[in-house]
Scaffold this motif. Structure first.
Motif: not given
Length: 324
Positions: A118-136, A138-144
């Motif tokens: 479960r921690q590893f799955a969370g890290q996957c979403y964290e890495a993918k969400g960071a791409e959206a978060f860093n470009t602003g 936020y809607a996609t970041a929230i989903e991920i």
């Protein structure tokens, strides 16, 4: 009908025969594939072993061992596939494999591997969400990030980014919910995350209050406070709203409840500061100004932590200075 019945019996007998004769051999093939990193070949073989075991009436020691090992290996195979996908930055695929590993581990009462995957799955979403978060985005970041937070609520870095994404999307209540959950974690184990969550809550709450103050919507501040899960912060907001409405008696009446809702010395000090302010505002119109002044001084002297210490000391000094 009799012929069909005999055919069914024959098929059932064949299944049992497979389970008895080939289950251990199939496991050995699966283990060899897993050790050779042929995980996609190993997984159906391991499934076959596990299903065969359930068809046995009285498994022998070798079959018991094959079944136990198959349950461990199949979790491992999904974990390894997740790792490969993660390293290739295929985060959705990786999260899927890790989630399947966690679900199987839970099914087989393997709590350690369940939590790890479960921690590893969370890290996957964290890495993918960071791409959206860093470009602003936020809607996609929230989903991920929301998927990751569901997988692992103790990934505080991702949780803080989820809260921030909500706040930046003008979703104050949603951001406060996540931030308050982080702030409620064990402060000794997560000191930095707890402190940062509290800072976010304070900052974005102050921003909301500033908007309502500008509009002179003091009842709106009270309504905002009523929606908060953090009772301590809610009480402080209501104190401030009553101050802006010049309802000083209501502030004073709140003292016990507001203090009891706080969980830190700084929070309690904030309440005492506002109580002191309320008494101070009443001095000029009080029938017995000296009593009210002493009550203000007593409240200000209880301010021992937080951002109002200096102001409280200054107020005590002014209130106790000899009259000219």
């Amino acid at each position: 009908m009799k012929k069909l019945f005999l055919t069914l019996v024959a098929l059932m007998g064949a299944t049992t025969l497979f389970a008895q004769t080939d289950m251990v051999a199939t496991f050995q093939q699966a283990a060899a594939n897993a050790k050779a990193a042929n995980y996609t070949e190993a997984i159906p073989q391991l499934d076959e072993v596990i299903n065969a075991y359930y068809d046995l009436d009285e498994p022998d020691a070798n079959q018991e061992k094959a079944f136990a090992m198959a349950k461990k290996y199949i979790v491992l195979c999904y974990n390894k596939l997740g790792g490969q996908a993660y390293n290739a930055k295929n985060y959705d695929e990786a999260a899927g494999y890790f989630t399947e590993a966690a679900n199987l581990a839970e099914l087989y009462d393997n709590v350690s591997d369940m939590n790890k995957n479960r921690q590893f799955a969370g890290q996957c979403y964290e890495a993918k969400g960071a791409e959206a978060f860093n470009t602003g985005d936020y809607a996609t970041a929230i989903e991920i990030f929301s998927k990751g937070y569901e997988a692992d609520k103790f990934n505080t870095g991702m949780a803080l980014n989820l809260a921030e994404s909500f706040f930046r999307s003008d979703k104050y209540q949603e951001g406060m919910k996540v931030a308050s959950e982080i702030a409620a974690l064990n402060a000794e184990k997560f000191p930095e995350a707890v402190a940062e969550a509290q800072n976010k809550m304070d900052m974005y709450t102050n921003n909301q209050i500033a908007k309502l103050q500008q509009a002179k919507d003091y009842d709106g501040i009270i309504a905002l406070a009523d929606q908060l899960e953090d009772a301590g912060m809610a009480q402080k907001l209501i104190l401030q709203a009553h101050y802006y409405k010049k309802e000083f008696d209501k502030m004073i009446a709140m003292e016990s409840e507001a203090v009891a809702a706080q969980t830190t010395d700084a929070g309690r000090s904030d309440v005492y500061y506002w109580i002191g302010v309320a008494y101070n505002e009443k001095i000029e119109t009080a029938v017995n100004a000296e009593i009210v002044k002493n009550q203000a001084v007593a409240a200000f002297r209880k301010v021992t932590a937080g951002q109002n210490v200096a102001n409280a000391k200054a107020a005590v000094q002014a209130l106790t200075a000899p009259a000219n």
